[in-house]
Structure formats: C-alpha cells, structure tokens
Design a protein around this motif. Structure first.
Motif, PDB file in Angstrom:
ATOM      1  N   LEU A  27     112.938  82.422  61.305  1.00  0.00           N
ATOM      2  CA  LEU A  27     113.921  82.944  62.247  1.00  0.00           C
ATOM      3  C   LEU A  27     113.975  84.468  62.148  1.00  0.00           C
ATOM      4  O   LEU A  27     113.985  85.166  63.170  1.00  0.00           O
ATOM      5  N   ARG A  28     113.985  84.982  60.933  1.00  0.00           N
ATOM      6  CA  ARG A  28     114.032  86.433  60.743  1.00  0.00           C
ATOM      7  C   ARG A  28     112.785  87.089  61.327  1.00  0.00           C
ATOM      8  O   ARG A  28     112.864  88.139  61.967  1.00  0.00           O
ATOM      9  N   GLU A  29     111.634  86.488  61.134  1.00  0.00           N
ATOM     10  CA  GLU A  29     110.404  87.057  61.674  1.00  0.00           C
ATOM     11  C   GLU A  29     110.363  86.957  63.200  1.00  0.00           C
ATOM     12  O   GLU A  29     109.792  87.825  63.855  1.00  0.00           O
ATOM     13  N   ALA A  30     110.963  85.926  63.769  1.00  0.00           N
ATOM     14  CA  ALA A  30     110.952  85.752  65.225  1.00  0.00           C
ATOM     15  C   ALA A  30     111.860  86.767  65.927  1.00  0.00           C
ATOM     16  O   ALA A  30     111.672  87.041  67.115  1.00  0.00           O
ATOM     17  N   THR A  31     112.806  87.338  65.204  1.00  0.00           N
ATOM     18  CA  THR A  31     113.702  88.310  65.834  1.00  0.00           C
ATOM     19  C   THR A  31     112.990  89.602  66.188  1.00  0.00           C
ATOM     20  O   THR A  31     113.562  90.449  66.878  1.00  0.00           O
ATOM     21  N   VAL A  32     111.751  89.762  65.773  1.00  0.00           N
ATOM     22  CA  VAL A  32     111.015  90.977  66.104  1.00  0.00           C
ATOM     23  C   VAL A  32     110.654  91.023  67.594  1.00  0.00           C
ATOM     24  O   VAL A  32     110.485  92.107  68.153  1.00  0.00           O
ATOM     25  N   ILE A  33     110.580  89.884  68.253  1.00  0.00           N
ATOM     26  CA  ILE A  33     110.175  89.854  69.667  1.00  0.00           C
ATOM     27  C   ILE A  33     111.168  90.606  70.553  1.00  0.00           C
ATOM     28  O   ILE A  33     110.762  91.502  71.309  1.00  0.00           O
ATOM     29  N   PHE A  81     120.961  90.898  61.958  1.00  0.00           N
ATOM     30  CA  PHE A  81     120.485  89.850  61.053  1.00  0.00           C
ATOM     31  C   PHE A  81     119.521  90.435  60.019  1.00  0.00           C
ATOM     32  O   PHE A  81     119.597  90.106  58.830  1.00  0.00           O
ATOM     33  N   HIS A  82     118.628  91.331  60.470  1.00  0.00           N
ATOM     34  CA  HIS A  82     117.723  91.996  59.540  1.00  0.00           C
ATOM     35  C   HIS A  82     118.509  92.816  58.521  1.00  0.00           C
ATOM     36  O   HIS A  82     118.204  92.789  57.323  1.00  0.00           O
ATOM     37  N   ALA A  83     119.497  93.555  58.977  1.00  0.00           N
ATOM     38  CA  ALA A  83     120.313  94.361  58.067  1.00  0.00           C
ATOM     39  C   ALA A  83     121.043  93.467  57.070  1.00  0.00           C
ATOM     40  O   ALA A  83     121.086  93.766  55.873  1.00  0.00           O
ATOM     41  N   TYR A  84     121.611  92.364  57.551  1.00  0.00           N
ATOM     42  CA  TYR A  84     122.334  91.436  56.674  1.00  0.00           C
ATOM     43  C   TYR A  84     121.418  90.884  55.579  1.00  0.00           C
ATOM     44  O   TYR A  84     121.766  90.912  54.396  1.00  0.00           O
ATOM     45  N   THR A  85     120.243  90.413  55.963  1.00  0.00           N
ATOM     46  CA  THR A  85     119.340  89.841  54.965  1.00  0.00           C
ATOM     47  C   THR A  85     118.806  90.912  54.021  1.00  0.00           C
ATOM     48  O   THR A  85     118.670  90.676  52.819  1.00  0.00           O
ATOM     49  N   PHE A  86     118.517  92.105  54.542  1.00  0.00           N
ATOM     50  CA  PHE A  86     118.023  93.190  53.686  1.00  0.00           C
ATOM     51  C   PHE A  86     119.098  93.660  52.719  1.00  0.00           C
ATOM     52  O   PHE A  86     118.834  93.843  51.529  1.00  0.00           O
ATOM     53  N   LYS A 105     127.032  93.482  42.610  1.00  0.00           N
ATOM     54  CA  LYS A 105     126.197  93.243  43.797  1.00  0.00           C
ATOM     55  C   LYS A 105     126.995  93.401  45.081  1.00  0.00           C
ATOM     56  O   LYS A 105     126.510  93.954  46.064  1.00  0.00           O
ATOM     57  N   LYS A 106     128.229  92.922  45.080  1.00  0.00           N
ATOM     58  CA  LYS A 106     129.060  93.036  46.284  1.00  0.00           C
ATOM     59  C   LYS A 106     129.345  94.498  46.619  1.00  0.00           C
ATOM     60  O   LYS A 106     129.402  94.872  47.788  1.00  0.00           O
ATOM     61  N   ALA A 107     129.529  95.311  45.591  1.00  0.00           N
ATOM     62  CA  ALA A 107     129.815  96.729  45.822  1.00  0.00           C
ATOM     63  C   ALA A 107     128.613  97.420  46.473  1.00  0.00           C
ATOM     64  O   ALA A 107     128.779  98.265  47.367  1.00  0.00           O
ATOM     65  N   ILE A 108     127.410  97.048  46.046  1.00  0.00           N
ATOM     66  CA  ILE A 108     126.204  97.650  46.632  1.00  0.00           C
ATOM     67  C   ILE A 108     126.075  97.262  48.100  1.00  0.00           C
ATOM     68  O   ILE A 108     125.820  98.105  48.962  1.00  0.00           O
ATOM     69  N   VAL A 109     126.300  95.982  48.395  1.00  0.00           N
ATOM     70  CA  VAL A 109     126.190  95.504  49.777  1.00  0.00           C
ATOM     71  C   VAL A 109     127.265  96.146  50.648  1.00  0.00           C
ATOM     72  O   VAL A 109     126.989  96.605  51.759  1.00  0.00           O
ATOM     73  N   LEU A 110     128.496  96.203  50.143  1.00  0.00           N
ATOM     74  CA  LEU A 110     129.575  96.829  50.921  1.00  0.00           C
ATOM     75  C   LEU A 110     129.326  98.320  51.140  1.00  0.00           C
ATOM     76  O   LEU A 110     129.634  98.856  52.213  1.00  0.00           O
ATOM     77  N   ALA A 111     128.734  98.992  50.154  1.00  0.00           N
ATOM     78  CA  ALA A 111     128.423 100.413  50.323  1.00  0.00           C
ATOM     79  C   ALA A 111     127.381 100.608  51.413  1.00  0.00           C
ATOM     80  O   ALA A 111     127.470 101.558  52.203  1.00  0.00           O
ATOM     81  N   GLN A 112     126.430  99.705  51.501  1.00  0.00           N
ATOM     82  CA  GLN A 112     125.421  99.816  52.557  1.00  0.00           C
ATOM     83  C   GLN A 112     126.044  99.604  53.929  1.00  0.00           C
ATOM     84  O   GLN A 112     125.741 100.340  54.875  1.00  0.00           O
ATOM     85  N   TRP A 113     126.914  98.605  54.055  1.00  0.00           N
ATOM     86  CA  TRP A 113     127.565  98.372  55.341  1.00  0.00           C
ATOM     87  C   TRP A 113     128.489  99.531  55.690  1.00  0.00           C
ATOM     88  O   TRP A 113     128.613  99.908  56.866  1.00  0.00           O
ATOM     89  N   ALA A 114     129.131 100.123  54.692  1.00  0.00           N
ATOM     90  CA  ALA A 114     129.986 101.291  54.946  1.00  0.00           C
ATOM     91  C   ALA A 114     129.147 102.463  55.445  1.00  0.00           C
ATOM     92  O   ALA A 114     129.567 103.193  56.357  1.00  0.00           O
ATOM     93  N   ALA A 115     127.953 102.638  54.882  1.00  0.00           N
ATOM     94  CA  ALA A 115     127.060 103.704  55.345  1.00  0.00           C
ATOM     95  C   ALA A 115     126.633 103.455  56.792  1.00  0.00           C
ATOM     96  O   ALA A 115     126.586 104.389  57.598  1.00  0.00           O
ATOM     97  N   VAL A 116     126.331 102.213  57.139  1.00  0.00           N
ATOM     98  CA  VAL A 116     125.969 101.878  58.520  1.00  0.00           C
ATOM     99  C   VAL A 116     127.133 102.171  59.462  1.00  0.00           C
ATOM    100  O   VAL A 116     126.955 102.758  60.537  1.00  0.00           O
TER     101      VAL A 116
END
Length: 127
Positions: A27-33, A81-86, A105-116
């Motif tokens: 599914l993740r690879e198919a989202t490239v289309i 979806f790509h951002a979420y999985t990455f 781990k949650k702090a790292i993920v939340l920091a990335q979403w905060a940067a986005v």
C-alpha cells in the motif's frame, strides 16, 4: 553431474496478501502513483506559467477538474501516510541520545510532526 533439478518454490502473484506487514508495504509503495501524477501536474503548470496567460488559464481549468482534484487529494493522503510510516520508523532506525540517555520514541515522533506543522505554517504565511 546430477540430473536432479533444484527445488524452486512456487511464488503466486498474491503472495503479499497473506501477511499484514507486506500488505502495508505494498500500500505504501502504491501511493507513489498519485504522487507522480501530482508532480507531473505541477511541472506542466510551471510550463504553462512560462508560456503565458492563455496556457495558464487552460492549466487552471485542467486543475479544477474533479478527477485531478481527487488525484491531488490522494497524493496528499499518500504523502501523509509516507510521513506517518517514516516518522514512526525513525526512532528504531536511528535512536537518539541526549546526555547519555535514549530519548523517548514518542517524543522523537512528536518533534517531527511539530517540525512539519511549523514549516507548513511558515509556508502558509508566506504564500
């Protein structure tokens, strides 16, 4: 020399459907289309912008087509979806340490979403 043939396991086309991990991977690879189509639409838009007002108006009319809008929405969902999985994979691939301790781990993920969110806000303000 032996006349025996080596064993070759049969591989069906639906091999990936039997395991949830592989289904999500496909599914993740198919989202490239839709992402490729979105990139092509934007590239043609830049070309239309260079060609002049008539080409730009034609491109704007093309972009307002319901099918193109749907493709763009699918591209946005695919990008998220790509951002979420990455972002969820990042702490396992590259654990971060601060003063000798591994960051949560949650702090790292939340920091990335905060940067986005911050970068998106800057882009919205500028545009």
């Amino acid at each position: 020399m032996s006349n025996r043939k080596p064993y070759v396991r049969e591989m069906k086309r639906s091999w990936w459907q039997n395991h949830p991990f592989y289904r999500m991977y496909m599914l993740r690879e198919a989202t490239v289309i839709p992402l490729i189509l979105f990139t092509l639409f934007i590239t043609f838009g830049l070309g239309a912008l260079v060609k002049g007002p008539d080409a730009w108006a034609t491109w704007l009319a093309f972009m307002s087509s319901p099918i193109v809008v749907l493709i763009n929405i699918l591209a946005l969902i695919g990008s998220l979806f790509h951002a979420y999985t990455f972002f969820n994979m990042m702490p396992q691939v590259m654990p971060m340490r601060f003063k000798g301790k591994t960051l949560d781990k949650k702090a790292i993920v939340l920091a990335q979403w905060a940067a986005v969110a911050f970068i998106s806000l800057i882009v919205l303000v500028i545009v």
